[in-house]
Scaffold this motif. Sequence first.
Motif, mmCIF file in Angstrom:
data_model
loop_
_atom_site.group_PDB
_atom_site.id
_atom_site.type_symbol
_atom_site.label_atom_id
_atom_site.label_comp_id
_atom_site.label_asym_id
_atom_site.label_seq_id
_atom_site.Cartn_x
_atom_site.Cartn_y
_atom_site.Cartn_z
ATOM 1 N N LEU A 32 85.165 11.143 48.242
ATOM 2 C CA LEU A 32 83.713 11.203 47.175
ATOM 3 C C LEU A 32 83.826 9.661 46.419
ATOM 4 O O LEU A 32 82.556 9.137 46.211
ATOM 5 C CB LEU A 32 83.718 12.293 46.658
ATOM 6 N N ARG A 33 84.835 9.500 45.722
ATOM 7 C CA ARG A 33 84.853 8.360 44.893
ATOM 8 C C ARG A 33 84.416 6.953 45.617
ATOM 9 O O ARG A 33 83.721 6.203 45.212
ATOM 10 C CB ARG A 33 86.272 8.126 44.390
ATOM 11 N N SER A 34 85.059 6.987 46.623
ATOM 12 C CA SER A 34 84.643 5.638 47.610
ATOM 13 C C SER A 34 83.162 5.437 48.006
ATOM 14 O O SER A 34 82.656 4.564 47.891
ATOM 15 C CB SER A 34 85.562 5.393 48.969
ATOM 16 N N GLU A 35 82.805 6.614 48.356
ATOM 17 C CA GLU A 35 81.105 6.757 48.692
ATOM 18 C C GLU A 35 80.209 6.476 47.494
ATOM 19 O O GLU A 35 79.428 5.589 47.452
ATOM 20 C CB GLU A 35 80.906 8.088 49.206
ATOM 21 N N LEU A 36 80.803 7.199 46.362
ATOM 22 C CA LEU A 36 80.065 6.951 45.150
ATOM 23 C C LEU A 36 80.188 5.328 44.732
ATOM 24 O O LEU A 36 79.198 4.584 44.374
ATOM 25 C CB LEU A 36 80.450 7.670 43.894
ATOM 26 N N LEU A 37 81.255 4.684 44.718
ATOM 27 C CA LEU A 37 81.304 3.185 44.559
ATOM 28 C C LEU A 37 80.694 2.507 45.482
ATOM 29 O O LEU A 37 79.925 1.416 44.921
ATOM 30 C CB LEU A 37 82.995 2.734 44.628
ATOM 31 N N LEU A 39 77.773 3.445 47.081
ATOM 32 C CA LEU A 39 76.274 3.449 46.630
ATOM 33 C C LEU A 39 76.248 2.862 45.150
ATOM 34 O O LEU A 39 74.984 2.100 44.939
ATOM 35 C CB LEU A 39 76.176 5.092 46.307
ATOM 36 N N ASP A 40 77.164 2.891 44.311
ATOM 37 C CA ASP A 40 76.968 2.149 43.139
ATOM 38 C C ASP A 40 76.580 0.720 43.323
ATOM 39 O O ASP A 40 75.880 -0.169 42.704
ATOM 40 C CB ASP A 40 78.123 2.354 42.081
ATOM 41 N N PHE A 41 77.512 -0.030 44.262
ATOM 42 C CA PHE A 41 77.465 -1.397 44.645
ATOM 43 C C PHE A 41 76.182 -1.736 45.219
ATOM 44 O O PHE A 41 75.350 -2.766 45.123
ATOM 45 C CB PHE A 41 78.567 -1.739 45.584
ATOM 46 N N ARG A 42 75.506 -0.750 46.078
ATOM 47 C CA ARG A 42 74.432 -1.065 47.001
ATOM 48 C C ARG A 42 73.187 -0.925 46.118
ATOM 49 O O ARG A 42 72.132 -1.566 46.373
ATOM 50 C CB ARG A 42 74.209 -0.177 48.088
ATOM 51 N N PHE A 43 73.133 0.196 45.395
ATOM 52 C CA PHE A 43 71.774 0.347 44.709
ATOM 53 C C PHE A 43 71.791 0.252 43.131
ATOM 54 O O PHE A 43 70.752 0.458 42.659
ATOM 55 C CB PHE A 43 71.622 2.054 45.064
ATOM 56 N N GLY A 44 73.056 0.242 42.506
ATOM 57 C CA GLY A 44 73.254 0.066 41.172
ATOM 58 C C GLY A 44 73.346 1.231 40.566
ATOM 59 O O GLY A 44 72.975 2.469 40.942
#
Length: 247
Positions: A32-37, A39-44
Motif C-alpha cells: 500500500l505504501r508503495s502504491e500511495l507513493l 500515486l503521489d508522484f504521478r498526481f500530486g
Amino acid sequence: MALIGGHGRRRTKDADAQSSAIPAAEVPPTDLRSELLNLDFRFGRAALIAELERLTAPPRGRRPLNDREILDPQFESDARALLEGKDPFALAPRAEIVRALSEANPGHNLASTKARLRKYLKENRAAAVLMKVILARGHDYRHGAYIAALRCRVPAEYEVSEAMREVVAVWADQAEAMVSRYRDRLGEPPGTMTLREIETALAAWVPPPPTIADNLSGLSPDPESPLGVLWRMAEGSERPSGGDAEK
C-alpha cells in the motif's frame, strides 16, 4: 582471417555464457505504501488526499428505509391475531398502517413513502403473515384456530402467489390429517388442545392387542363348516355374558 573469425566466435560464446550466468532481478511485491507513493508522484499529494476524502466520505441524506424491517412487527401482530381467531386485515386496515408508518418514517418524501408502503403491503402482507402462521406450527395455539388461520380467506386487495397458496394448503392438510388420526385412535380432541399436544399424544399412543375376531376378520367361512362354528364361538366370546348378552 580464419583466426580472426574464430576468435570472434569464441568471444561471442563467452559473452553469452557470462550473460546467462547472471540471475534475473526480482521485482519486489507492491504494498500500500508503495502504491500511495507512486500515486503521489504521478498526481500530486493534494489531488491524492482530495480523492481519498471523497471516497471515504459518509453518504449524504437519510439511510434508505427497509420496508420489510419497518413492517415486520405489524406482520407478527397480524399472525398472532389470526391464530387467536381474529381478522387482522379488518383490525388493521392497509390505509391505517400506511398512514401511521409513513408519519413515523417519512423518508425523503412523505407521499412517495406512502405509495411505496401501500404497494409493499399489497404485494407482501398476506404471504408474510401466512408464513409466520406456518412457522408457529400450532405449538402454542388451539389446533382449530391454527387450521382456521391456514384456511383463512385473504382479502382481494392483497396478492398471494399460487405457489404460496399451495404451500399453505399442504400444511393445513397435514394438520387436519393429524387431528383425524387422533380422533380415530383417542376420540374427539378437546378444543383447547394444541397441535403439539395432539402430536405428543399420538406419539405415546399404543394400539390395543388384537382380539380373536380381529385375527379372523379377513375370513368368510361357511357357517355350517367346522371353521364357521369356531368363528361363531369366537364372536360369542367377545360379547357380554349374562343378562346383557340376552338383551
